[in-house]
Design an enzyme around this catalytic site. Structure first.
Site, PDB file in Angstrom:
ATOM      1  N   LYS A 184       0.832  -1.197   0.000  1.00  0.00           N
ATOM      2  CA  LYS A 184       0.000   0.000   0.000  1.00  0.00           C
ATOM      3  C   LYS A 184       0.866   1.246   0.000  1.00  0.00           C
ATOM      4  O   LYS A 184       1.971   1.275   0.559  1.00  0.00           O
ATOM      5  CB  LYS A 184      -0.955   0.018   1.195  1.00  0.00           C
ATOM      6  CG  LYS A 184      -0.334  -0.182   2.559  1.00  0.00           C
ATOM      7  CD  LYS A 184      -1.449  -0.324   3.597  1.00  0.00           C
ATOM      8  CE  LYS A 184      -0.910  -0.707   4.962  1.00  0.00           C
ATOM      9  NZ  LYS A 184      -1.995  -0.903   5.943  1.00  0.00           N
ATOM     10  N   ARG A 207     -14.820  -3.442  10.262  1.00  0.00           N
ATOM     11  CA  ARG A 207     -15.191  -3.250   8.866  1.00  0.00           C
ATOM     12  C   ARG A 207     -14.869  -4.533   8.115  1.00  0.00           C
ATOM     13  O   ARG A 207     -13.703  -4.889   7.931  1.00  0.00           O
ATOM     14  CB  ARG A 207     -14.436  -2.048   8.297  1.00  0.00           C
ATOM     15  CG  ARG A 207     -14.834  -0.743   8.984  1.00  0.00           C
ATOM     16  CD  ARG A 207     -13.814   0.336   8.824  1.00  0.00           C
ATOM     17  NE  ARG A 207     -12.543  -0.020   9.449  1.00  0.00           N
ATOM     18  CZ  ARG A 207     -11.439   0.720   9.351  1.00  0.00           C
ATOM     19  NH1 ARG A 207     -11.458   1.844   8.654  1.00  0.00           N
ATOM     20  NH2 ARG A 207     -10.323   0.344   9.938  1.00  0.00           N
ATOM     21  N   ARG A 234     -10.007  -5.861   1.087  1.00  0.00           N
ATOM     22  CA  ARG A 234     -10.083  -4.663   1.912  1.00  0.00           C
ATOM     23  C   ARG A 234     -11.395  -4.576   2.670  1.00  0.00           C
ATOM     24  O   ARG A 234     -12.458  -4.849   2.125  1.00  0.00           O
ATOM     25  CB  ARG A 234      -9.922  -3.423   1.032  1.00  0.00           C
ATOM     26  CG  ARG A 234      -8.637  -3.386   0.234  1.00  0.00           C
ATOM     27  CD  ARG A 234      -8.707  -2.352  -0.874  1.00  0.00           C
ATOM     28  NE  ARG A 234      -9.758  -2.659  -1.846  1.00  0.00           N
ATOM     29  CZ  ARG A 234     -10.122  -1.853  -2.827  1.00  0.00           C
ATOM     30  NH1 ARG A 234      -9.525  -0.676  -2.959  1.00  0.00           N
ATOM     31  NH2 ARG A 234     -11.075  -2.204  -3.666  1.00  0.00           N
ATOM     32  N   ASP A 275      -6.276   1.250  13.486  1.00  0.00           N
ATOM     33  CA  ASP A 275      -6.763   0.119  12.700  1.00  0.00           C
ATOM     34  C   ASP A 275      -6.076  -1.133  13.203  1.00  0.00           C
ATOM     35  O   ASP A 275      -4.834  -1.202  13.260  1.00  0.00           O
ATOM     36  CB  ASP A 275      -6.474   0.328  11.217  1.00  0.00           C
ATOM     37  CG  ASP A 275      -7.364   1.391  10.598  1.00  0.00           C
ATOM     38  OD1 ASP A 275      -8.312   1.837  11.278  1.00  0.00           O
ATOM     39  OD2 ASP A 275      -7.114   1.795   9.447  1.00  0.00           O
ATOM     40  N   GLU A 303      -2.557   0.605  11.301  1.00  0.00           N
ATOM     41  CA  GLU A 303      -2.479   2.023  10.973  1.00  0.00           C
ATOM     42  C   GLU A 303      -2.837   2.840  12.210  1.00  0.00           C
ATOM     43  O   GLU A 303      -3.551   2.375  13.099  1.00  0.00           O
ATOM     44  CB  GLU A 303      -3.424   2.406   9.829  1.00  0.00           C
ATOM     45  CG  GLU A 303      -3.036   1.875   8.470  1.00  0.00           C
ATOM     46  CD  GLU A 303      -3.905   2.421   7.337  1.00  0.00           C
ATOM     47  OE1 GLU A 303      -4.596   3.446   7.563  1.00  0.00           O
ATOM     48  OE2 GLU A 303      -3.887   1.829   6.252  1.00  0.00           O
ATOM     49  N   ASN A 307      -4.527   6.475  12.405  1.00  0.00           N
ATOM     50  CA  ASN A 307      -5.115   7.550  11.615  1.00  0.00           C
ATOM     51  C   ASN A 307      -5.289   8.794  12.485  1.00  0.00           C
ATOM     52  O   ASN A 307      -5.961   8.746  13.518  1.00  0.00           O
ATOM     53  CB  ASN A 307      -6.480   7.101  11.073  1.00  0.00           C
ATOM     54  CG  ASN A 307      -6.350   5.926  10.130  1.00  0.00           C
ATOM     55  OD1 ASN A 307      -6.097   6.094   8.950  1.00  0.00           O
ATOM     56  ND2 ASN A 307      -6.507   4.714  10.658  1.00  0.00           N
TER      57      ASN A 307
END
Length: 317
Positions: free
Chosen positions: A163, A228, A236, A276, A284, A286
């Site tokens: 990514k 999610r 994803r 995340d 991650e 954020n």
């Protein structure tokens, strides 16, 4: 208080899930006065940080395809010091204009203006690279622009996620294996033929159970997170990539990760972060414009926006 929101154009807000809108609603309910500007409306003159901002009011008309949910006054140039708090909610990518805004925020903070999140933290905490501050919490990770090193990493770990370092919403994320016939072209594409640095991480199969967004407010985790879950046939979990959200209480491991990261976030002046977590790993941190307030508020019956405003008010006292 007078609160200035710096964000993307209001017409682009998806009200049913927009975290910035939830913050605005909560602030209005507490009788704070709101203003709005975009990042390019910041300026400096005579050493003072100025902003071309409009007063913002909410109409309560939140329904329909194109609701007239806000009203803006005429733009007025005013010193940033006129505001008790400046909330930066512009979405990535973290491009040069974003960088310039963060530098102006640092100058503003030196003049006593309270900015959330601070300019220094926005620059220091790249949303992908920030996890490197917590090496014990992450899956095997490589940062490089070199094709040979990426191929070696894929060969070693067999199943890898690639990514870019400056995107959001699952944009340009690839899952690759050594026998992928497109391996070379994927590496060439994502690295711009070796001119752009990217992140490679060993694939975490627990993504099937959800990529969890854990909100940390003033160093403390919210007790519920949003998992999610990827759509069928998709790697994803991002909602922008077709995933669906399921609110869950934090697991012991979720809380362990959040409580390990939280004090460092607070030390750096990060009022709000979205961690995340996939499986047992932090993937991650954020800090630019973390989301998922609305989903957690609706499914867990917890006022996340209220927790944020509590922290904001305390920081501004």
């Amino acid at each position: 208080m007078r609160i200035l929101f710096i964000a993307d154009p209001l017409d682009g807000f998806k009200l049913y899930k927009d975290t910035t809108f939830a913050m605005m609603q909560e602030a209005i309910s507490r009788n704070h006065a709101l203003s709005f500007a975009q990042a390019h409306q910041l300026s400096v003159e005579g050493g003072r940080i100025l902003v071309d901002a409009s007063n913002l009011s909410l109409t309560g008309n939140n329904q329909g395809e194109h609701p007239a949910w806000y009203k803006l006054s005429d733009v007025q140039r005013q010193p940033l010091q006129a505001f008790n708090a400046v909330i930066m909610r512009k979405d990535p990518p973290f491009d040069m204009e974003y960088l310039y805004a963060s530098q102006l925020f640092t100058l503003a903070e030196a003049q006593g203006i309270k900015v959330f999140t601070s300019g220094q933290a926005l620059r220091d905490f790249n949303e992908k690279l920030a996890i490197l501050n917590f090496p014990d919490l992450i899956t095997p990770t490589l940062i490089t622009s070199a094709a040979a090193r990426l191929r070696a990493f894929v060969k070693l770990h067999q199943d890898v996620i690639l990514k870019p370092l400056d995107s959001m919403g699952g944009d340009s994320i690839f899952r690759i294996r050594p026998d992928d016939p497109n391996l070379s072209v994927i590496i060439e594409t994502i690295t711009w033929h070796g001119k752009r640095t990217v992140m490679a991480q060993r694939y975490i199969p627990e993504i099937r159970d959800g990529d969890k967004r854990i909100l940390v407010i003033d160093g403390k985790p919210v007790d519920w997170c949003l998992a999610r879950i990827p759509a069928a046939g998709e790697t994803r979990g991002n909602l922008a990539a077709g995933g669906h959200g399921e609110v869950r209480p934090l697991s012991p491991r979720d809380r362990e990760i959040a409580e390990a990261v939280g004090p460092e976030l607070k030390r750096r002046g990060i009022l709000l972060a979205g961690l995340d977590v996939i499986g047992n790993y932090l993937t991650e941190v954020n800090v630019t414009s973390p989301t998922c307030f609305r989903e957690i508020m609706e499914q867990a019956n917890i006022n996340v926006a209220g927790l944020y405003l509590d922290a904001l008010e305390q920081r501004c006292q």
